[in-house]
Motif scaffolding. Sequence first.
Motif, mmCIF file in Angstrom:
data_model
loop_
_atom_site.group_PDB
_atom_site.id
_atom_site.type_symbol
_atom_site.label_atom_id
_atom_site.label_comp_id
_atom_site.label_asym_id
_atom_site.label_seq_id
_atom_site.Cartn_x
_atom_site.Cartn_y
_atom_site.Cartn_z
ATOM 1 N N LYS A 284 0.850 -1.181 0.000
ATOM 2 C CA LYS A 284 0.000 0.000 0.000
ATOM 3 C C LYS A 284 0.891 1.238 0.000
ATOM 4 C CE LYS A 284 -3.984 -0.103 2.390
ATOM 5 N NZ LYS A 284 -4.843 -0.066 3.579
ATOM 6 N N VAL A 285 0.551 2.196 -0.852
ATOM 7 C CA VAL A 285 1.349 3.417 -0.952
ATOM 8 C C VAL A 285 0.457 4.629 -0.777
ATOM 9 C CG1 VAL A 285 2.922 4.763 -2.411
ATOM 10 C CG2 VAL A 285 2.874 2.288 -2.607
ATOM 11 N N SER A 286 0.928 5.578 0.020
ATOM 12 C CA SER A 286 0.185 6.823 0.124
ATOM 13 C C SER A 286 1.183 7.966 0.152
ATOM 14 C CB SER A 286 -0.667 6.844 1.391
ATOM 15 O OG SER A 286 0.164 6.654 2.502
ATOM 16 N N ARG A 287 0.747 9.130 -0.287
ATOM 17 C CA ARG A 287 1.644 10.275 -0.257
ATOM 18 C C ARG A 287 1.412 11.036 1.035
ATOM 19 N NH1 ARG A 287 1.218 14.712 -4.759
ATOM 20 N NH2 ARG A 287 -0.382 15.498 -3.382
ATOM 21 N N ALA A 288 2.473 11.191 1.789
ATOM 22 C CA ALA A 288 2.370 11.985 3.016
ATOM 23 C C ALA A 288 2.093 13.428 2.601
ATOM 24 C CB ALA A 288 3.669 11.878 3.789
ATOM 25 N N ASN A 289 1.767 14.259 3.568
ATOM 26 C CA ASN A 289 1.462 15.654 3.229
ATOM 27 C C ASN A 289 2.627 16.309 2.503
ATOM 28 O OD1 ASN A 289 -1.031 15.598 4.290
ATOM 29 N ND2 ASN A 289 -0.349 16.187 6.351
ATOM 30 N N GLY A 290 2.307 17.172 1.566
ATOM 31 C CA GLY A 290 3.340 17.954 0.892
ATOM 32 C C GLY A 290 4.007 17.206 -0.238
ATOM 33 N N ARG A 291 5.060 17.847 -0.800
ATOM 34 C CA ARG A 291 5.746 17.265 -1.960
ATOM 35 C C ARG A 291 6.738 16.192 -1.530
ATOM 36 N NH1 ARG A 291 8.013 22.744 -4.333
ATOM 37 N NH2 ARG A 291 9.170 21.413 -5.747
ATOM 38 N N ALA A 292 7.047 15.302 -2.464
ATOM 39 C CA ALA A 292 8.112 14.320 -2.211
ATOM 40 C C ALA A 292 9.440 15.070 -2.206
ATOM 41 C CB ALA A 292 8.093 13.270 -3.307
ATOM 42 N N LYS A 293 10.465 14.423 -1.622
ATOM 43 C CA LYS A 293 11.791 15.060 -1.593
ATOM 44 C C LYS A 293 12.649 14.526 -2.748
ATOM 45 C CE LYS A 293 12.261 14.680 3.350
ATOM 46 N NZ LYS A 293 11.351 13.691 3.559
ATOM 47 N N ALA A 294 13.577 15.363 -3.211
ATOM 48 C CA ALA A 294 14.468 14.932 -4.293
ATOM 49 C C ALA A 294 15.338 13.753 -3.839
ATOM 50 C CB ALA A 294 15.356 16.107 -4.709
ATOM 51 N N VAL A 295 15.623 12.833 -4.726
ATOM 52 C CA VAL A 295 16.572 11.738 -4.440
ATOM 53 C C VAL A 295 17.405 11.467 -5.690
ATOM 54 C CG1 VAL A 295 15.335 10.427 -2.651
ATOM 55 C CG2 VAL A 295 14.814 9.986 -5.032
ATOM 56 N N ASP A 296 18.626 10.979 -5.491
ATOM 57 C CA ASP A 296 19.459 10.601 -6.631
ATOM 58 C C ASP A 296 19.243 9.124 -6.933
ATOM 59 O OD1 ASP A 296 20.373 13.163 -6.620
ATOM 60 O OD2 ASP A 296 22.236 12.705 -5.542
ATOM 61 N N VAL A 297 19.219 8.788 -8.221
ATOM 62 C CA VAL A 297 18.929 7.414 -8.623
ATOM 63 C C VAL A 297 19.933 6.967 -9.687
ATOM 64 C CG1 VAL A 297 17.220 5.936 -9.776
ATOM 65 C CG2 VAL A 297 16.450 7.715 -8.197
ATOM 66 N N THR A 298 20.500 5.784 -9.494
ATOM 67 C CA THR A 298 21.374 5.197 -10.515
ATOM 68 C C THR A 298 20.792 3.843 -10.897
ATOM 69 O OG1 THR A 298 23.292 6.255 -9.531
ATOM 70 C CG2 THR A 298 23.739 4.409 -10.991
ATOM 71 N N THR A 299 20.576 3.619 -12.180
ATOM 72 C CA THR A 299 20.026 2.322 -12.586
ATOM 73 C C THR A 299 21.138 1.284 -12.609
ATOM 74 O OG1 THR A 299 20.358 2.723 -14.941
ATOM 75 C CG2 THR A 299 18.240 3.404 -14.013
ATOM 76 N N GLU A 300 20.795 0.085 -12.182
ATOM 77 C CA GLU A 300 21.780 -0.993 -12.109
ATOM 78 C C GLU A 300 21.090 -2.318 -12.373
ATOM 79 O OE1 GLU A 300 24.950 -0.101 -8.660
ATOM 80 O OE2 GLU A 300 22.979 0.757 -8.355
ATOM 81 N N VAL A 301 21.891 -3.371 -12.518
ATOM 82 C CA VAL A 301 21.283 -4.700 -12.640
ATOM 83 C C VAL A 301 20.669 -5.065 -11.289
ATOM 84 C CG1 VAL A 301 22.840 -5.478 -14.465
ATOM 85 C CG2 VAL A 301 23.478 -5.870 -12.084
ATOM 86 N N PHE A 302 19.731 -6.013 -11.280
ATOM 87 C CA PHE A 302 19.082 -6.436 -10.042
ATOM 88 C C PHE A 302 20.142 -6.945 -9.062
ATOM 89 C CE2 PHE A 302 16.638 -9.160 -7.253
ATOM 90 C CZ PHE A 302 15.473 -8.441 -7.076
ATOM 91 N N PRO A 303 20.080 -6.615 -7.782
ATOM 92 C CA PRO A 303 18.988 -5.956 -7.078
ATOM 93 C C PRO A 303 19.063 -4.430 -7.064
ATOM 94 C CG PRO A 303 20.603 -6.751 -5.493
ATOM 95 C CD PRO A 303 21.117 -7.134 -6.852
ATOM 96 N N GLY A 304 19.792 -3.824 -7.976
ATOM 97 C CA GLY A 304 19.851 -2.365 -8.049
ATOM 98 C C GLY A 304 18.558 -1.777 -8.603
ATOM 99 N N PHE A 305 18.529 -0.463 -8.745
ATOM 100 C CA PHE A 305 17.312 0.219 -9.219
ATOM 101 C C PHE A 305 17.072 -0.133 -10.692
ATOM 102 C CE2 PHE A 305 14.545 3.483 -10.717
ATOM 103 C CZ PHE A 305 13.780 3.850 -9.619
ATOM 104 N N PRO A 306 15.885 -0.630 -11.039
ATOM 105 C CA PRO A 306 15.664 -1.103 -12.419
ATOM 106 C C PRO A 306 15.572 0.023 -13.453
ATOM 107 C CG PRO A 306 13.718 -1.475 -11.045
ATOM 108 C CD PRO A 306 14.741 -0.856 -10.161
#
Length: 421
Positions: A284-306
């Motif tokens: 289950k996903v819900s958005r807390a109050n306000g905007r999301a915060k910036a994050v850095d993302v690097t794609t990688e092979v599993f189990p990294g970010f797809p």
Amino acid sequence: MDSIVVKGGQPLSGQIQIAGAKNAALTLMPATLLSEEPLTLTNAPRLSDIKTMTALLQSLGVEVTAMKDGNVQVLSSHALTSTTADYDIVRKMRASNLVLGPLLARHHQAVVSLPGGCAIGARPMDIHVTALEALGAEIELKDGYLHAVAKGGLKGAKVALRFASVGATENVLMAATLAKGTTVIENAAREPEIVDLVKCLRAMGAQIEGEGTSTITVEGVDRLGAASHAVVTDRIELGTYMLAPVFAGGEVECLGGRLDLVGSFVEKLDAAGVSVTETQAGLKVSRANGRAKAVDVTTEVFPGFPTDLQAQMMAMLCTAEGTSVLEEKIFENRFMHAPELVRMGAQIEVHGGTATVHGVDRLKGAPVMATDLRASVSLILAGLAAEGETIVSRVYHLDRGYEHVEEKLGAVGAQIERVTG
Ligand code: UD1
């Protein structure tokens, strides 16, 4: 050509059933070529890519029976009529190359056109070819086709992949099940779809160990038999719909979702301030109050970010608080959604494989164009958050990988419709 029209600003609430994984089904279906006996797949997704794979297998003489509206597929390769995968079908979808390993293993020959698919980089076949050559295949490129033969059959060997390619791991794994002796695949891909393929091959009688790790060992057997297998949950569809309430607000439960399928993605959501909870039936996903915060993302092979969730994540970060840096390490040329998001008011700079996203308060609806499968869904998600109307054209890309997107999002309260024509 169909387009999807989204009106932003409606908070979402409810449940979305996540389908079986496209990328698992596309390797499970050609696994039928390894056996004379039928393979039954349940929880199959209903997508145009599955129809393309069905057409390809039928062109080889495979009997494919779809039941329950395509949710169940029964495949039988008892009487193959061809070992040639024609350009006309292969050009539509890169995963067509997954017939190469099984055809070589059982029929000792295959002629497979070099693939097409999403325009996200060069996507060569060298890792597949080198791996199959290590098992004794002789492979030549002639007129755009790979001509492969294995006189006297394939032989087990040590195969070290130069990169943990998903498709190459699947091809060599399937090929090794019927090779003589032991095959050890080093630097194997660890994606959940590989684990799912191994489960199915094992049910067919294959002897395999080590799936989900970088070293997979296969003990060749003389023949494989019948099996029935349920396709694993689609972690990319799961991640995509988990983002929907982050864009639109509200709360959505993704049925069938599992944390182990989307671990690195959930870590980033967490860092962005998005709340994900495990329920009995999924996530289950819900958005807390306000905007999301910036994050850095690097794609990688599993189990990294797809890489297949990079476009959707970028769309989300367009309205996050602060600046995010996204690095694409799997495919070159996979930021084609960036200029479309900019049309909606996003601030993105792309330099080679790096995109810098400066979060803005709001996106604005605009006519935009889908350029590949994941890019198209990222534009729909962006439309959920945008002011006004977003019209996403060329949605045939979307239909390759998402079943009934407008119905699934519409059922949880999104204002979304498909316009045919
Ligand atoms: C699969 C997925 C795709 C996903 C990708 C990466 C399916 C049907 N598709 O694609 O959705 O985005 O994994 O997670 O499962 N490469 C070579 N030589 C090769 C093979 C690959 O250089 O012989 C390169 C590719 O150009 C690419 C990278 O390796 O840059 C990853 O490709 P690979 O893991 O093979 O992806 P696919 O199996 O094609």
